[in-house]
Design an enzyme around this catalytic site. Structure first.
Site, PDB file in Angstrom:
ATOM      1  N   HIS A  57      18.633  87.389 -38.210  1.00 24.55           N
ATOM      2  CA  HIS A  57      17.196  86.722 -38.385  1.00 24.55           C
ATOM      3  C   HIS A  57      16.170  87.614 -38.586  1.00 24.55           C
ATOM      4  O   HIS A  57      16.382  88.954 -38.436  1.00 24.55           O
ATOM      5  CB  HIS A  57      16.889  85.727 -37.260  1.00 24.55           C
ATOM      6  CG  HIS A  57      16.499  86.539 -36.015  1.00 24.55           C
ATOM      7  ND1 HIS A  57      15.538  87.025 -35.773  1.00 24.55           N
ATOM      8  CD2 HIS A  57      17.425  86.483 -35.016  1.00 24.55           C
ATOM      9  CE1 HIS A  57      15.473  87.777 -34.399  1.00 24.55           C
ATOM     10  NE2 HIS A  57      16.654  87.341 -33.794  1.00 24.55           N
ATOM     11  N   GLU A 141      21.460  82.817 -29.578  1.00 20.51           N
ATOM     12  CA  GLU A 141      21.090  84.263 -28.828  1.00 20.51           C
ATOM     13  C   GLU A 141      21.650  83.983 -27.335  1.00 20.51           C
ATOM     14  O   GLU A 141      21.890  82.856 -26.875  1.00 20.51           O
ATOM     15  CB  GLU A 141      19.661  84.238 -28.988  1.00 20.51           C
ATOM     16  CG  GLU A 141      19.120  85.517 -28.153  1.00 20.51           C
ATOM     17  CD  GLU A 141      19.709  86.637 -28.621  1.00 20.51           C
ATOM     18  OE1 GLU A 141      20.789  87.177 -28.592  1.00 20.51           O
ATOM     19  OE2 GLU A 141      18.862  87.470 -29.389  1.00 20.51           O
TER      20      GLU A 141
END
Length: 382
Positions: A57, A141
């Site tokens: 990201h 994550e």
């Protein structure tokens, strides 16, 4: 009678069936079965994309300011303006790699990865080429706990250096080993089930995820050891790693030229080099000599000469008790380690992943890639 009827009703001879089963048990068809299994694998791999692209990201609020974790959940962190700009730039880069391929997208459910995908579209990745978007919580994550107090990150870094990057777990959080388990399960499901059952074959699969998740996915794909994983650094925000299908080996291989930057992920490994030309201090050598001499002769007079030196004044033996010999062995081990340390220097191997396997045996290849010290050698902040 069952649905299929009896053997006689189907025109089959029970003796022929029994003979066939006996041949099967005896291994007469093993070679044919191996060819069938190989063919089944080939057919499944023909359904898989020619390339799989992992992209991290863009810069998030957490990358910019770690204190935000004290008041905002990790899953809700958004891209910064810089992160959105990075995503747009990456969209143009990815379109040149993907070309006219149909694309199957997998994305983490976290806000920053979702926003990154939208930024890729705005930057030039053609949304009309996307056949499906699959949101997978398995590639989210690493869980660090609901909120993080100020200073926790620095304290965790210090503990992690002792425990190891793969096994260290913060309170109420996941270790890298925990994340590896779910990422490995995701990869197996992606290759064995999700991609093969798509009605439309895609030439490319794009996975929008997180830095640690990418490294652990690569660990699964390339069967890295824990030690090798711990050498690899996060790629930069909106950098990507491309894997290309190898039908000859029925596997994916890393394609550096189609990655961004066009290189193998950066990896550094701390090592200790023992120099034959270096000697330990005279005190250490003498201590080791006396300890070895005593163990061989069991002459207590040797120890009485200088017990303070031999045991650092802390663990003096009390005759031939059972614990004494353990103390002697421990003292020898500690002194040998001290001797080795005094003859050694710390170095770091740069660009570790580009070494041919087995990497730990490539002594000649270390020329030109060693730097002195064990300081962190990263190309950019993780």
């Amino acid at each position: 009678m069952g649905i299929g009827g009896s053997h006689e009703a189907r025109g089959e001879s029970p003796l022929k069936l029994e003979g066939f089963l006996q041949q099967l048990d005896e291994g007469d068809f093993d070679e044919a079965l191996r060819h069938i299994e190989r063919r089944r694998q080939i057919l499944r791999w023909q359904l898989l994309p020619e390339q799989i692209i992992f992209i991290r990201h863009g810069e998030s609020e957490g990358n910019e300011n770690r204190n935000i974790y004290t008041s905002k959940g990790d899953a809700h962190l958004e891209l910064t303006p810089t992160g959105l700009h990075q995503a747009k730039e990456a969209g143009a880069r990815l379109q040149s790699v993907i070309g006219d391929d149909r694309v199957f997208v997998v994305v983490s459910p976290f806000e920053r990865t979702q926003q990154t995908l939208l930024g890729l579209y705005k930057g030039g990745l053609q949304e009309q080429q996307v056949s499906a978007v699959h949101v997978s919580a398995q590639i989210r994550e690493q869980e660090f706990g609901n909120f993080q107090t100020v200073g926790l990150h620095e304290a965790a870094r210090a503990e992690q250096a002792v425990v190891g990057r793969f096994y260290y777990r913060r309170p109420n959080a996941e270790s890298s080993a925990d994340v590896y388990d779910r990422v490995a399960a995701f990869w197996d499901e992606l290759i064995m089930d999700i991609l093969p059952r798509q009605t439309e074959k895609c030439g490319s699969c794009l996975i929008v995820t997180h830095g640690l998740t990418m490294r652990l996915a690569l660990m699964k794909v390339f069967q890295w050891s824990v030690e090798t994983f711990e050498t690899v650094w996060n790629v930069g925000n909106c950098h990507h790693v491309t894997l290309r299908k190898d039908m000859g080996k029925l596997s994916y291989k890393l394609c550096a030229e189609s990655s961004f930057p066009a290189e193998v992920p950066w990896a550094t490994r701390p090592i200790t080099v023992v120099f034959r030309s270096h000697s330990a201090s005279k005190a250490t050598e003498e201590k080791l000599r006396l300890l070895r001499q005593f163990k061989a002769s069991r002459d207590w007079e040797i120890l009485k000469e200088d017990e303070e030196v031999l045991f650092d004044g802390s663990r003096q033996p009390n005759g031939e008790a059972s614990g004494t010999w353990r103390e002697i062995d421990r003292a020898i081990d500690e002194t040998q380690n001290k001797q080795m340390k005094e003859r050694s220097k710390p170095y770091t191997v740069l660009d570790y992943l580009t070494l041919e396997q087995p990497r730990t045996t490539q002594r000649e290849a270390l020329n030109g890639r060693l730097v002195e010290g064990h300081a962190l050698h990263t190309r950019e902040k993780g």
